[in-house]
Scaffold this active site. Structure first.
Site, PDB file in Angstrom:
ATOM      1  N   THR A  73       0.922  -1.251  -0.090  1.00  0.00           N
ATOM      2  CA  THR A  73       0.026   0.197  -0.129  1.00  0.00           C
ATOM      3  C   THR A  73       0.923   1.338   0.185  1.00  0.00           C
ATOM      4  OG1 THR A  73      -1.842  -1.276   1.171  1.00  0.00           O
ATOM      5  CG2 THR A  73      -1.676   1.256   1.288  1.00  0.00           C
ATOM      6  N   ASN A 152      -5.740  -9.294  -7.742  1.00  0.00           N
ATOM      7  CA  ASN A 152      -5.750 -10.259  -6.176  1.00  0.00           C
ATOM      8  C   ASN A 152      -7.131 -11.005  -6.308  1.00  0.00           C
ATOM      9  OD1 ASN A 152      -6.700  -7.293  -6.347  1.00  0.00           O
ATOM     10  ND2 ASN A 152      -7.697  -8.121  -4.534  1.00  0.00           N
ATOM     11  N   GLN A 180       0.725  -9.157  -6.326  1.00  0.00           N
ATOM     12  CA  GLN A 180       0.386 -10.337  -6.500  1.00  0.00           C
ATOM     13  C   GLN A 180       1.197 -11.560  -7.291  1.00  0.00           C
ATOM     14  OE1 GLN A 180      -1.907 -12.167  -4.822  1.00  0.00           O
ATOM     15  NE2 GLN A 180      -3.092 -10.540  -3.624  1.00  0.00           N
ATOM     16  N   THR A 238      14.007   4.772   9.820  1.00  0.00           N
ATOM     17  CA  THR A 238      15.020   3.757  10.280  1.00  0.00           C
ATOM     18  C   THR A 238      14.594   2.317   9.548  1.00  0.00           C
ATOM     19  OG1 THR A 238      15.585   4.852  12.236  1.00  0.00           O
ATOM     20  CG2 THR A 238      16.150   2.477  11.843  1.00  0.00           C
ATOM     21  N   CYS A 325     -17.791  -8.432  -1.048  1.00  0.00           N
ATOM     22  CA  CYS A 325     -19.015  -9.148  -1.660  1.00  0.00           C
ATOM     23  C   CYS A 325     -20.189  -9.291  -0.495  1.00  0.00           C
ATOM     24  CB  CYS A 325     -18.459 -10.488  -2.085  1.00  0.00           C
ATOM     25  SG  CYS A 325     -19.397 -11.425  -2.888  1.00  0.00           S
TER      26      CYS A 325
HETATM   27  C1  PLP Z   1      -2.968  -6.215  -5.729  1.00  0.00           C
HETATM   28  C2  PLP Z   1      -2.642  -5.995  -4.477  1.00  0.00           C
HETATM   29  N1  PLP Z   1      -2.283  -4.406  -4.190  1.00  0.00           N
HETATM   30  C3  PLP Z   1      -2.042  -3.980  -2.842  1.00  0.00           C
HETATM   31  C4  PLP Z   1      -2.062  -4.901  -1.697  1.00  0.00           C
HETATM   32  C5  PLP Z   1      -1.869  -4.141  -0.384  1.00  0.00           C
HETATM   33  O1  PLP Z   1      -1.073  -4.922   0.245  1.00  0.00           O
HETATM   34  P1  PLP Z   1      -0.750  -4.564   1.613  1.00  0.00           P
HETATM   35  O2  PLP Z   1      -1.918  -4.818   2.573  1.00  0.00           O
HETATM   36  O3  PLP Z   1       0.590  -5.567   2.054  1.00  0.00           O
HETATM   37  O4  PLP Z   1      -0.253  -3.176   1.741  1.00  0.00           O
HETATM   38  C6  PLP Z   1      -2.633  -6.091  -1.909  1.00  0.00           C
HETATM   39  C7  PLP Z   1      -3.159  -6.977  -0.794  1.00  0.00           C
HETATM   40  O5  PLP Z   1      -3.929  -7.614  -0.614  1.00  0.00           O
HETATM   41  C8  PLP Z   1      -3.051  -6.624  -3.297  1.00  0.00           C
HETATM   42  O6  PLP Z   1      -3.578  -7.963  -3.312  1.00  0.00           O
END
Ligand code: PLP
Length: 381
Positions: A73, A152, A180, A238, A325
């Site tokens: 993210t 995902n 993914q 850090t 969903c």
């Molecule tokens: C396609 C995709 N992008 C981003 C994320 C976000 O990952 P994180 O929660 O590790 O930041 C996910 C997690 O499900 C994902 O499947």
């Protein structure tokens, strides 16, 4: 009672034992701050450098092009806001797809709230972005195209190399969220032709709370968080040395295990599909039949709610229905809706994702349990 068979590897993976072993010394003896100049600091620095080399090698990047982050993210936010801020004087238009993870969709919406133009490229019934619509969206004010590598929920892979060519021809930069795909299939930034690419540690056997952003050299980008000068000045704070060491080891393992791993995942996933298709008549596949992650099986069970089925089978199988969903509120997965999948079929969708620890015996057990519960829920045909 045996724990349920874990078929939710797209949500997160267990930490590989090799990764846990690599991390352990950095939780105990090697606790130094990678910015310290004494021996403790140097040990941490070397470990971070080695991890960076492993991650770079996995995706065909230079070490100097890898920025460690706290998660995927954060990497997506850095890519989108970082490039947007660097380019905002000349170009204020972002292009994305209709099936992005919220970690891309929400930053794009935020830019729109701030006065940017946002174009959302629709997808076809298999979840692939409509490249004609992309071509129409690519005007000379486009700053960034951000389209995910693999989805995902349904696992569909996008034509990123083609997308990158089109975007570059208009002077736009290209980011892909590969959270993914990295670690499941070969991913090479040169072949894809992208400028920025997001990696998530916990999707391929590293720990949660660590990710990385690939930033091709000379890509215009500024930091989103400001502070000290860590990570080539792009991500202050850090370094989380144990997590970074784990990500490096996971990257090394992923590289070592290809291409056998991909074949193994595909074999196990296809066995699961075959068993389910045989036992549950009318089962339909969601996602691209070929251009799809080798571990992902999103299927709709006819005549039942996927959410209820996942709940009914929970002692035997740990699976997911994908994001948002809610049969009770009458909304279905935004991804399936964007693919034009009708409401009844979308209600019956279940996401099953296998991993390197999934065995044939587990798949047989899971398929049997899913079919049994499906028959019970559906009632007499
Ligand atoms: C396609 C995709 N992008 C981003 C994320 C976000 O990952 P994180 O929660 O590790 O930041 C996910 C997690 O499900 C994902 O499947």
């Amino acid at each position: 009672m045996k724990p349920p068979v874990y078929l939710d590897y797209n949500a997160t993976t267990p930490v590989a034992p090799e990764v846990a072993d690599a991390i352990e010394p950095f939780l105990r003896a090697h606790f130094g701050n990678a910015s310290s100049s004494h021996v403790y600091g140097r040990r941490a620095q070397e470990a971070v450098a080695q991890a960076r080399a492993h991650v770079a090698a996995l995706i065909g990047a230079l070490e100097s092009e890898i920025v460690f982050t706290g998660c995927a993210t954060e990497a997506n936010n850095l890519a989108i806001f970082g490039v947007a801020k660097a380019l905002q004087k000349g170009r204020r238009h972002i292009i994305t797809s209709a099936i992005e993870h919220p970690a891309v969709m929400q930053p794009c919406r935020r830019l729109e709230d701030d006065g940017w133009d946002r174009t959302t490229v629709p997808v076809d019934g298999n979840g692939r972005a409509d490249l004609d619509a992309l071509a129409r969206g690519l005007r000379d004010d486009a700053a960034l195209v951000t389209i995910m590598h693999a989805n995902n929920e349904v696992g569909t892979l996008q034509e990123i190399a083609e997308i990158a060519n089109m975007a570059h021809a208009c002077g736009a930069f290209v980011h892909t969220d590969a959270a993914q795909s990295v670690g499941k299939i070969p991913v090479d930034v040169g072949t894809l032709g992208v400028d920025l690419l997001t990696i998530a540690g916990h999707k391929f056997y590293a720990t949660k709370g660590v990710g990385a952003l690939y930033v091709r050299r000379e890509t215009p980008i500024v930091p989103v968080m400001v502070g000290a000068d860590h990570e080539h000045g792009l991500r202050p704070g850090t370094e989380n040395v144990p997590a970074i060491v784990g990500l490096g080891e996971a990257a090394r393992l992923a590289r070592e295990r290809q291409p056998a791993m991909e074949m193994q995942l595909r074999r196990i996933r296809d066995l699961l599909h075959a068993l389910l298709a045989e036992g549950a008549q009318g089962l339909t596949l969601n996602g691209h039949p070929e251009h799809r992650l080798p571990n992902t099986l999103n299927v709709s069970f006819p005549g039942v709610s996927g959410r209820e089925l996942v709940h009914a089978v929970e002692n035997d199988v740990a699976a997911s229905v994908g994001a948002a969903c809610h049969s009770d509120t009458g909304t279905v997965s935004g991804v399936l809706a964007a693919m034009g999948i009708g409401i009844e079929r979308a209600f019956g969708a279940v996401r099953l994702s296998v991993g390197i620890y999934t065995t044939e015996a587990q798949v047989h057990h899971a398929a049997k349990a899913l079919i049994k519960r499906w028959l019970e829920l559906r009632g007499p045909a």
